[in-house]
Design a protein around this motif. Sequence first.
Motif, PDB file in Angstrom:
ATOM      1  N   ILE A  76      37.622  36.824  55.239  1.00  0.00           N
ATOM      2  CA  ILE A  76      38.903  37.427  55.647  1.00  0.00           C
ATOM      3  C   ILE A  76      38.654  38.644  56.526  1.00  0.00           C
ATOM      4  O   ILE A  76      39.323  38.829  57.546  1.00  0.00           O
ATOM      5  CB  ILE A  76      39.752  37.797  54.406  1.00  0.00           C
ATOM      6  N   GLN A  77      37.692  39.467  56.146  1.00  0.00           N
ATOM      7  CA  GLN A  77      37.368  40.643  56.957  1.00  0.00           C
ATOM      8  C   GLN A  77      36.902  40.219  58.347  1.00  0.00           C
ATOM      9  O   GLN A  77      37.285  40.814  59.352  1.00  0.00           O
ATOM     10  CB  GLN A  77      36.295  41.500  56.272  1.00  0.00           C
ATOM     11  N   SER A  78      36.067  39.185  58.381  1.00  0.00           N
ATOM     12  CA  SER A  78      35.567  38.682  59.657  1.00  0.00           C
ATOM     13  C   SER A  78      36.720  38.146  60.507  1.00  0.00           C
ATOM     14  O   SER A  78      36.817  38.448  61.697  1.00  0.00           O
ATOM     15  CB  SER A  78      34.538  37.577  59.412  1.00  0.00           C
ATOM     16  N   LEU A  79      37.590  37.351  59.873  1.00  0.00           N
ATOM     17  CA  LEU A  79      38.732  36.801  60.599  1.00  0.00           C
ATOM     18  C   LEU A  79      39.692  37.895  61.043  1.00  0.00           C
ATOM     19  O   LEU A  79      40.248  37.828  62.146  1.00  0.00           O
ATOM     20  CB  LEU A  79      39.471  35.778  59.732  1.00  0.00           C
ATOM     21  N   SER A  80      39.887  38.897  60.200  1.00  0.00           N
ATOM     22  CA  SER A  80      40.773  40.005  60.570  1.00  0.00           C
ATOM     23  C   SER A  80      40.256  40.707  61.821  1.00  0.00           C
ATOM     24  O   SER A  80      41.030  41.050  62.715  1.00  0.00           O
ATOM     25  CB  SER A  80      40.896  41.007  59.424  1.00  0.00           C
ATOM     26  N   GLY A  81      38.950  40.899  61.875  1.00  0.00           N
ATOM     27  CA  GLY A  81      38.351  41.519  63.059  1.00  0.00           C
ATOM     28  C   GLY A  81      38.530  40.646  64.291  1.00  0.00           C
ATOM     29  O   GLY A  81      38.857  41.134  65.375  1.00  0.00           O
ATOM     30  N   LYS A  82      38.320  39.336  64.110  1.00  0.00           N
ATOM     31  CA  LYS A  82      38.495  38.404  65.232  1.00  0.00           C
ATOM     32  C   LYS A  82      39.953  38.369  65.682  1.00  0.00           C
ATOM     33  O   LYS A  82      40.241  38.347  66.887  1.00  0.00           O
ATOM     34  CB  LYS A  82      38.034  37.002  64.840  1.00  0.00           C
ATOM     35  N   ILE A  83      40.868  38.354  64.730  1.00  0.00           N
ATOM     36  CA  ILE A  83      42.297  38.324  65.067  1.00  0.00           C
ATOM     37  C   ILE A  83      42.674  39.583  65.833  1.00  0.00           C
ATOM     38  O   ILE A  83      43.396  39.524  66.829  1.00  0.00           O
ATOM     39  CB  ILE A  83      43.159  38.157  63.792  1.00  0.00           C
ATOM     40  N   GLU A  84      42.185  40.717  65.380  1.00  0.00           N
ATOM     41  CA  GLU A  84      42.479  41.982  66.066  1.00  0.00           C
ATOM     42  C   GLU A  84      41.935  41.958  67.488  1.00  0.00           C
ATOM     43  O   GLU A  84      42.605  42.373  68.429  1.00  0.00           O
ATOM     44  CB  GLU A  84      41.905  43.161  65.281  1.00  0.00           C
ATOM     45  N   THR A  85      40.730  41.454  67.645  1.00  0.00           N
ATOM     46  CA  THR A  85      40.126  41.353  68.979  1.00  0.00           C
ATOM     47  C   THR A  85      40.962  40.429  69.874  1.00  0.00           C
ATOM     48  O   THR A  85      41.252  40.768  71.030  1.00  0.00           O
ATOM     49  CB  THR A  85      38.681  40.816  68.872  1.00  0.00           C
ATOM     50  N   GLU A  86      41.356  39.281  69.326  1.00  0.00           N
ATOM     51  CA  GLU A  86      42.161  38.336  70.108  1.00  0.00           C
ATOM     52  C   GLU A  86      43.551  38.892  70.406  1.00  0.00           C
ATOM     53  O   GLU A  86      44.106  38.646  71.473  1.00  0.00           O
ATOM     54  CB  GLU A  86      42.264  36.989  69.385  1.00  0.00           C
ATOM     55  N   ARG A  87      44.119  39.637  69.464  1.00  0.00           N
ATOM     56  CA  ARG A  87      45.430  40.247  69.694  1.00  0.00           C
ATOM     57  C   ARG A  87      45.357  41.224  70.862  1.00  0.00           C
ATOM     58  O   ARG A  87      46.219  41.234  71.739  1.00  0.00           O
ATOM     59  CB  ARG A  87      45.913  40.972  68.428  1.00  0.00           C
ATOM     60  N   LYS A  88      44.305  42.031  70.883  1.00  0.00           N
ATOM     61  CA  LYS A  88      44.124  42.979  71.985  1.00  0.00           C
ATOM     62  C   LYS A  88      43.933  42.235  73.303  1.00  0.00           C
ATOM     63  O   LYS A  88      44.495  42.614  74.327  1.00  0.00           O
ATOM     64  CB  LYS A  88      42.938  43.911  71.713  1.00  0.00           C
ATOM     65  N   HIS A  89      43.130  41.169  73.253  1.00  0.00           N
ATOM     66  CA  HIS A  89      42.896  40.374  74.457  1.00  0.00           C
ATOM     67  C   HIS A  89      44.207  39.768  74.960  1.00  0.00           C
ATOM     68  O   HIS A  89      44.486  39.786  76.164  1.00  0.00           O
ATOM     69  CB  HIS A  89      41.869  39.270  74.181  1.00  0.00           C
ATOM     70  N   TYR A  90      45.013  39.226  74.048  1.00  0.00           N
ATOM     71  CA  TYR A  90      46.290  38.631  74.438  1.00  0.00           C
ATOM     72  C   TYR A  90      47.217  39.696  75.028  1.00  0.00           C
ATOM     73  O   TYR A  90      47.931  39.433  76.001  1.00  0.00           O
ATOM     74  CB  TYR A  90      46.939  37.927  73.246  1.00  0.00           C
TER      75      TYR A  90
END
Length: 165
Positions: A76-90
């Motif tokens: 979950i922590q890993s996915l949360s980091g990935k989601i945050e990165t993708e959110r910023k990218h989007y």
Amino acid sequence: MKDKIIIAVLIVIMLLNGIDVFVDIDLNVPIWHVLQESAIVFISGIAAMFLIYDLRKRTTSLNRLSTQLKEADTQIQSLSGKIETERKHYGQVIKAQFEDWGLTMGEQQVAILILKGLSLKEIASVRDTKETTVRQQASSLYAKSNLVGRHEFSAWFLEDFLNFK
């Protein structure tokens, strides 16, 4: 903790009745009495062994579940980091698209709030401007993007997410 206390009590019962059986045998107590106390010793021992087995089984299961929970937390922590990165990218992609359309800063602010689902009246309130100003900026951003209205505008940004393959 209760199980450990019950196990201890059963073992004490087993030991004390076991000692009593040997004393009764030395005292030539009737055989039915010796058999009765022997049954108590046997049943207490079986019950204690069953509880020990069950306690170990539950402990193993809890340890396994704890390990799985830790692994899930890590994922979950890993996915949360990935989601945050993708959110910023989007967000950067959206901003780049606004710039490609040539939207002014005010139009970009209105566009973001439209994408967030706010009404024009709510946008005017949030931006502390008149609703007519927001309407003009919304009309301008629709014209610059060649999209008709808020629904088509919002759908333009969501379309790629809804493309299931």
